[in-house]
Design a protein around this motif. Sequence first.
Motif, PDB file in Angstrom:
ATOM      1  N   ALA A 218       0.841  -1.226   0.030  1.00 56.42           N
ATOM      2  CA  ALA A 218      -0.064   0.013  -0.108  1.00 56.42           C
ATOM      3  C   ALA A 218       0.920   1.178  -0.132  1.00 56.42           C
ATOM      4  N   ALA A 219       2.024   1.250   0.728  1.00 64.49           N
ATOM      5  CA  ALA A 219       2.888   2.290   0.946  1.00 64.49           C
ATOM      6  C   ALA A 219       3.715   2.897  -0.519  1.00 64.49           C
ATOM      7  N   THR A 220       3.820   1.445  -1.097  1.00 64.95           N
ATOM      8  CA  THR A 220       4.563   1.429  -2.350  1.00 64.95           C
ATOM      9  C   THR A 220       3.735   2.231  -3.496  1.00 64.95           C
ATOM     10  N   ASN A 221       2.293   1.803  -3.387  1.00 57.11           N
ATOM     11  CA  ASN A 221       1.236   2.239  -4.624  1.00 57.11           C
ATOM     12  C   ASN A 221       1.150   3.696  -4.068  1.00 57.11           C
ATOM     13  N   LEU A 222       0.934   4.027  -2.920  1.00 61.23           N
ATOM     14  CA  LEU A 222       0.804   5.533  -2.527  1.00 61.23           C
ATOM     15  C   LEU A 222       1.945   6.322  -2.911  1.00 61.23           C
ATOM     16  N   ALA A 223       3.171   5.873  -2.806  1.00 63.54           N
ATOM     17  CA  ALA A 223       4.236   6.809  -3.057  1.00 63.54           C
ATOM     18  C   ALA A 223       4.371   6.967  -4.564  1.00 63.54           C
ATOM     19  N   ILE A 224       4.133   5.810  -5.318  1.00 63.82           N
ATOM     20  CA  ILE A 224       4.376   5.986  -6.909  1.00 63.82           C
ATOM     21  C   ILE A 224       3.282   7.058  -7.528  1.00 63.82           C
ATOM     22  N   ASN A 225       2.228   6.981  -6.839  1.00 66.79           N
ATOM     23  CA  ASN A 225       1.024   7.752  -7.421  1.00 66.79           C
ATOM     24  C   ASN A 225       1.021   9.407  -6.664  1.00 66.79           C
ATOM     25  N   SER A 226       1.839   9.718  -5.818  1.00 65.68           N
ATOM     26  CA  SER A 226       1.916  10.924  -5.257  1.00 65.68           C
ATOM     27  C   SER A 226       2.312  12.161  -6.100  1.00 65.68           C
ATOM     28  N   THR A 227       2.325  13.325  -5.735  1.00 68.04           N
ATOM     29  CA  THR A 227       2.405  14.531  -6.104  1.00 68.04           C
ATOM     30  C   THR A 227       4.076  14.773  -5.806  1.00 68.04           C
ATOM     31  N   PHE A 228       4.502  15.522  -6.561  1.00 74.94           N
ATOM     32  CA  PHE A 228       6.023  15.776  -6.213  1.00 74.94           C
ATOM     33  C   PHE A 228       6.460  16.139  -4.952  1.00 74.94           C
ATOM     34  N   GLN A 229       5.472  17.010  -4.450  1.00 80.61           N
ATOM     35  CA  GLN A 229       5.478  17.774  -3.103  1.00 80.61           C
ATOM     36  C   GLN A 229       5.658  16.519  -2.010  1.00 80.61           C
ATOM     37  N   LYS A 230       4.663  15.583  -2.140  1.00 81.65           N
ATOM     38  CA  LYS A 230       4.844  14.716  -1.197  1.00 81.65           C
ATOM     39  C   LYS A 230       5.460  13.192  -1.332  1.00 81.65           C
ATOM     40  N   LYS A 231       5.997  13.318  -2.640  1.00 86.33           N
ATOM     41  CA  LYS A 231       6.661  11.988  -3.021  1.00 86.33           C
ATOM     42  C   LYS A 231       7.806  11.694  -2.210  1.00 86.33           C
ATOM     43  N   LYS A 232       8.862  12.233  -1.849  1.00 84.69           N
ATOM     44  CA  LYS A 232       9.884  11.993  -0.991  1.00 84.69           C
ATOM     45  C   LYS A 232       9.497  11.231   0.313  1.00 84.69           C
ATOM     46  N   GLU A 233       8.635  12.094   1.005  1.00 88.27           N
ATOM     47  CA  GLU A 233       8.089  11.287   2.105  1.00 88.27           C
ATOM     48  C   GLU A 233       7.347  10.098   2.209  1.00 88.27           C
ATOM     49  N   ARG A 234       6.702   9.961   1.103  1.00 89.75           N
ATOM     50  CA  ARG A 234       6.183   8.638   0.894  1.00 89.75           C
ATOM     51  C   ARG A 234       7.086   7.574   0.210  1.00 89.75           C
ATOM     52  N   LEU A 235       8.012   8.083  -0.514  1.00 86.80           N
ATOM     53  CA  LEU A 235       8.902   6.861  -0.940  1.00 86.80           C
ATOM     54  C   LEU A 235       9.769   6.460   0.539  1.00 86.80           C
ATOM     55  N   ASP A 236      10.054   7.467   1.179  1.00 86.43           N
ATOM     56  CA  ASP A 236      10.852   7.195   2.509  1.00 86.43           C
ATOM     57  C   ASP A 236       9.955   6.009   3.204  1.00 86.43           C
ATOM     58  N   ALA A 237       8.740   6.233   3.588  1.00 88.32           N
ATOM     59  CA  ALA A 237       7.982   5.758   4.232  1.00 88.32           C
ATOM     60  C   ALA A 237       7.635   4.315   3.576  1.00 88.32           C
ATOM     61  N   ALA A 238       7.704   4.147   2.305  1.00 93.47           N
ATOM     62  CA  ALA A 238       7.483   2.796   1.608  1.00 93.47           C
ATOM     63  C   ALA A 238       8.830   1.955   1.818  1.00 93.47           C
ATOM     64  N   LEU A 239      10.160   2.492   1.547  1.00 92.22           N
ATOM     65  CA  LEU A 239      11.089   1.913   1.972  1.00 92.22           C
ATOM     66  C   LEU A 239      11.313   1.464   3.339  1.00 92.22           C
ATOM     67  N   ALA A 240      10.863   2.252   4.289  1.00 97.15           N
ATOM     68  CA  ALA A 240      10.818   1.779   5.699  1.00 97.15           C
ATOM     69  C   ALA A 240       9.919   0.734   6.028  1.00 97.15           C
ATOM     70  N   ALA A 241       8.754   0.465   5.146  1.00101.03           N
ATOM     71  CA  ALA A 241       8.004  -0.443   5.402  1.00101.03           C
ATOM     72  C   ALA A 241       8.274  -1.518   4.833  1.00101.03           C
ATOM     73  N   TYR A 242       9.390  -1.624   3.825  1.00104.36           N
ATOM     74  CA  TYR A 242       9.972  -2.766   3.091  1.00104.36           C
ATOM     75  C   TYR A 242      11.216  -3.386   4.013  1.00104.36           C
ATOM     76  N   ASN A 243      11.933  -2.515   4.878  1.00103.68           N
ATOM     77  CA  ASN A 243      12.871  -2.825   5.684  1.00103.68           C
ATOM     78  C   ASN A 243      12.291  -3.476   6.872  1.00103.68           C
ATOM     79  N   ASN A 244      10.878  -2.735   7.266  1.00105.19           N
ATOM     80  CA  ASN A 244      10.519  -3.360   8.494  1.00105.19           C
ATOM     81  C   ASN A 244       9.998  -5.115   8.263  1.00105.19           C
ATOM     82  N   LEU A 245       9.490  -5.200   6.989  1.00108.14           N
ATOM     83  CA  LEU A 245       8.972  -6.544   6.650  1.00108.14           C
ATOM     84  C   LEU A 245      10.425  -7.439   6.867  1.00108.14           C
ATOM     85  N   LEU A 246      11.449  -7.043   6.228  1.00111.55           N
ATOM     86  CA  LEU A 246      12.552  -8.029   6.268  1.00111.55           C
ATOM     87  C   LEU A 246      13.062  -7.887   7.526  1.00111.55           C
TER      88      LEU A 246
END
Length: 280
Positions: A218-246
Amino acid sequence: MFWKIARYALSLGLALAILSCSEYQKVLKETDIAKKYEFAERLYGEGDYKRANRLLEQVAPQFVGKPQGERVQFFLADSYFKIGDYNFAGYQFERFLKSYPKSDKAAEASFLGAKSYYMLSPRYSLDQTDTDKALTKLQLFINSYPESEFQQEANAMAQELTTKKEKKAFEIARQFVKLGEYFILDYNLSAIAALDNFISDHPGSVFREEAYFLKFKAATNLAINSTFQKKKERLDAALAAYNNLLRNFPETSFSDEAEKLMSTLQKEIDAYKELEILAK
């Protein structure tokens, strides 16, 4: 010869059934409470719980406060359980425990009362009021009678009901993830919030691993489809979600899907960095 014996046995069985039915109808009209109770106990012992229940209902009020009252009340509650009337069984076992808390049958009554509500617990997608009540009753039994022979069964039922409640909460979150594939913003945000709550509220759940993976999805899907202004924050959140999974599940069964998502996410991270450089 065989058929003669079979016909004789069938005739005898029918005659006994008619006799028993006639005797039962006679006892139903009997005014002698002791005779009614004696016949009810006989039917109960023979496994004829439905007819025993009807007689026990008639005589139980007459034994309140008397020495036989404890026995009558337990048989009444148990006969309801045996015929599958779990609402009345649960209620009658509660009455029994209030009236006879020190009874030798208290542990069994506590267990069967809890099991009555367990039997009423519906499928996970429906209202879980009876499930909550069953869990409360089962926990009370487990805590009150740790040496009971019913402990193992009670623990198994409690675990089953706990998993059922977890499944309901998990399925709600998973539905948000599915909807997030079509309605990007609102449902992915809802999915992430629901999965965060699920992970926090159910630390030992069998659905925990999938919850971490779905949050990453969900975090990846949100990040990919975010506006430029919110993209970095959401890309970081998606990456954090991946690291939490592993971190929580290094050998996750979702590794193939997670790696594909991570590959897509990494491309988005790289693309964002290039745009960031151009924007300076």
